[in-house]
Motif scaffolding. Structure first.
Motif, mmCIF file in Angstrom:
data_model
loop_
_atom_site.group_PDB
_atom_site.id
_atom_site.type_symbol
_atom_site.label_atom_id
_atom_site.label_comp_id
_atom_site.label_asym_id
_atom_site.label_seq_id
_atom_site.Cartn_x
_atom_site.Cartn_y
_atom_site.Cartn_z
ATOM 1 N N PHE A 58 0.785 -1.298 0.095
ATOM 2 C CA PHE A 58 0.053 0.033 -0.002
ATOM 3 C C PHE A 58 0.791 1.192 0.048
ATOM 4 C CE2 PHE A 58 -2.100 3.547 2.041
ATOM 5 C CZ PHE A 58 -3.324 3.409 1.557
ATOM 6 N N ASP A 62 0.815 4.103 -2.860
ATOM 7 C CA ASP A 62 0.536 5.568 -2.397
ATOM 8 C C ASP A 62 1.697 6.407 -2.777
ATOM 9 O OD1 ASP A 62 -0.917 7.734 -1.201
ATOM 10 O OD2 ASP A 62 -0.275 7.108 0.812
ATOM 11 N N THR A 81 -4.715 11.671 -0.169
ATOM 12 C CA THR A 81 -5.021 10.705 -0.593
ATOM 13 C C THR A 81 -6.524 10.500 0.070
ATOM 14 O OG1 THR A 81 -3.019 9.622 -0.045
ATOM 15 C CG2 THR A 81 -4.958 8.010 -0.419
ATOM 16 N N THR A 82 -7.576 10.216 -0.992
ATOM 17 C CA THR A 82 -9.177 10.238 -0.538
ATOM 18 C C THR A 82 -9.577 8.793 -0.687
ATOM 19 O OG1 THR A 82 -9.733 10.919 -2.618
ATOM 20 C CG2 THR A 82 -9.356 12.584 -0.550
ATOM 21 N N GLY A 83 -8.774 8.160 -1.497
ATOM 22 C CA GLY A 83 -9.484 6.606 -1.821
ATOM 23 C C GLY A 83 -8.444 5.613 -2.441
ATOM 24 N N CYS A 84 -8.538 4.642 -2.220
ATOM 25 C CA CYS A 84 -7.930 3.304 -2.460
ATOM 26 C C CYS A 84 -8.432 2.235 -2.934
ATOM 27 C CB CYS A 84 -6.627 3.150 -1.605
ATOM 28 S SG CYS A 84 -5.824 1.661 -1.657
ATOM 29 N N SER A 85 -8.178 1.525 -3.934
ATOM 30 C CA SER A 85 -8.624 -0.171 -3.895
ATOM 31 C C SER A 85 -7.325 -0.646 -4.234
ATOM 32 C CB SER A 85 -9.824 -0.048 -4.951
ATOM 33 O OG SER A 85 -9.342 -0.236 -6.126
ATOM 34 N N MET A 86 -7.380 -2.004 -3.842
ATOM 35 C CA MET A 86 -6.323 -2.829 -4.004
ATOM 36 C C MET A 86 -6.589 -4.338 -4.169
ATOM 37 S SD MET A 86 -2.889 -1.763 -1.912
ATOM 38 C CE MET A 86 -1.545 -2.416 -3.078
ATOM 39 N N VAL A 113 -6.351 10.570 -10.491
ATOM 40 C CA VAL A 113 -6.797 9.178 -10.182
ATOM 41 C C VAL A 113 -5.308 8.470 -11.123
ATOM 42 C CG1 VAL A 113 -7.961 7.196 -10.983
ATOM 43 C CG2 VAL A 113 -9.058 9.443 -10.362
ATOM 44 N N ASP A 115 -3.436 4.615 -11.628
ATOM 45 C CA ASP A 115 -3.408 3.109 -11.623
ATOM 46 C C ASP A 115 -2.119 2.522 -11.418
ATOM 47 O OD1 ASP A 115 -5.282 0.868 -12.073
ATOM 48 O OD2 ASP A 115 -4.377 0.733 -13.884
ATOM 49 N N SER A 131 -5.644 1.198 -7.204
ATOM 50 C CA SER A 131 -5.898 2.500 -7.841
ATOM 51 C C SER A 131 -5.948 3.516 -6.509
ATOM 52 C CB SER A 131 -7.282 2.584 -8.709
ATOM 53 O OG SER A 131 -7.919 1.754 -8.111
ATOM 54 N N THR A 133 -6.691 7.521 -5.346
ATOM 55 C CA THR A 133 -7.346 8.918 -5.730
ATOM 56 C C THR A 133 -6.942 10.252 -4.627
ATOM 57 O OG1 THR A 133 -9.393 7.463 -6.452
ATOM 58 C CG2 THR A 133 -9.672 10.017 -6.084
#
Lengths: 142, 142, 142, 142
Positions: A58, A62, A81-86, A113, A115, A131, A133
């Motif tokens: 992570f 980031d 950082t406001t959002g993350c998906s892994m 954004v 990737d 990803s 954000t």
């Protein structure tokens, strides 16, 4: 709006603002919409068994996405950082550095954004995808 | 299929398998579908400015969801993080521990899903939200 | 800053701006930080076998979170979906409506974040979880 | 383990199992780890203003990733969507079809992960990004 910093300036800037992780994250290459960043794997990044931990992956994603964004908006600007998906897909190779290939998919006035695809050095299949954000506060002047 | 470990057994198990983070993550409460876990914030979790870093919040969410899953499937079983999504909504309070409230939304034969809400101690609005997905390998016997 | 519309005003507003889905999504309850929205399941929402499709569940989560956000920022404002994560955990019950329980976790100047849990009517375990993020353009006047 | 179906067989299979969306989703190209799928935009996919709706983009991402996975595991197999994350980055061009470029990042025994980038035909910058995760039930025989 192209790059506001080159790779060397970006590396220097990251060392200044994150002195506690100096030497962990290296900028390997930088283009207008892509950055390649290395995590120099150390003992503190490892889980028992020798595999790199989730929080370390992570942190790499980031850091790469943050650096990509800052390289474009400039070091006076802010990005939060406001959002993350892994997705964690494979076990990283033991004893190998990780390389993040980060693409800037969007750089708007208030949102960026990225990737990110993460590989173990020397392994062809990716170990993780992320990803990230970022919110860019409207007032960019410090 | 209820809890396979109580809070004390779970805490002891986490200390054994993750000795490098002993004392960082504390099990505050454990129920069949809920766990409350504390991150005892230390200098290494902080960003410049005193706020808790993103990777530390990720680690807390992952640890809480992993512990919740293991408490149900038992310590002989395996659970591997396969997916994560997080929203970072507010700056954590400086100098405060973080509390993760983790709900087990699904425990299937091969997948577990948890939802996590993270608060700074003493602050009402949540600082982050996470969902974590685990793969449970079919062969559970060691 | 409380609710700018009550449940009836919100329902009327949604019918005006989304006439093509009139009668599909019903506001069942509305509070300052929570909305309950029903998907009245029709043939077009179904997959072969009678289960509700993924896109229909996405639409329900998006509609609930959008409505929650608009109820707070007012109908003159704009909110654009920027991010979404979903976990699909169980097959919805055939022939049952779906209920989304949506919590407003953050309403900032430029970002709103909602968490949504979706149930089949009459089934205790949730069928899906979602988080939705909205960008609120700075200029709110029309 | 290569492709179990070619593009024509895959298209025929999708028409059989999803007759209600026949003609909406077209397989444009298929390789071992990549598929290109078109959403033939119709009135029902549009929001007021002429832009493609979020649920339609979700449906495209899901269909592309499902088709990619089935092309590899074979039509007798099952794949169930378990997770999704999406970033919506730009407004799709009005009146244009959408193209999804989907990469198979992982095909394990029980999990498949795909990354999808969605473009409006004729527009260079991507309108959305998605990752989709599928559970592949252990018993693949029908």
């Amino acid at each position: 709006m192209g790059l506001q910093m080159d790779a060397a300036e970006l590396a220097k800037f990251l060392d200044q603002v994150f002195p506690q992780v100096r030497g962990e994250f290296l900028v390997e290459a930088l283009e207008e919409e892509k950055i390649l960043m290395r995590l120099c794997v150390q003992d503190k990044h490892l889980r028992p068994g020798g595999t790199v931990s989730g929080p370390s992956m992570f942190a790499l994603a980031d850091c790469a996405a943050y650096a990509m964004t800052l390289a474009r908006i400039g070091e006076q600007a802010l990005a939060v950082t406001t959002g993350c998906s892994m997705d964690f897909m494979r076990k990283p190779a033991a004893g190998s550095d990780l390389l993040a290939t980060c693409s800037l998919l969007k750089l708007g006035r208030t949102l960026a954004v990225c990737d990110i695809l993460i590989h173990s050095v020397g392994m062809q299949a990716p170990v993780a995808r992320a990803s990230m954000t970022y919110s860019i506060p409207p007032n960019r002047s410090v």
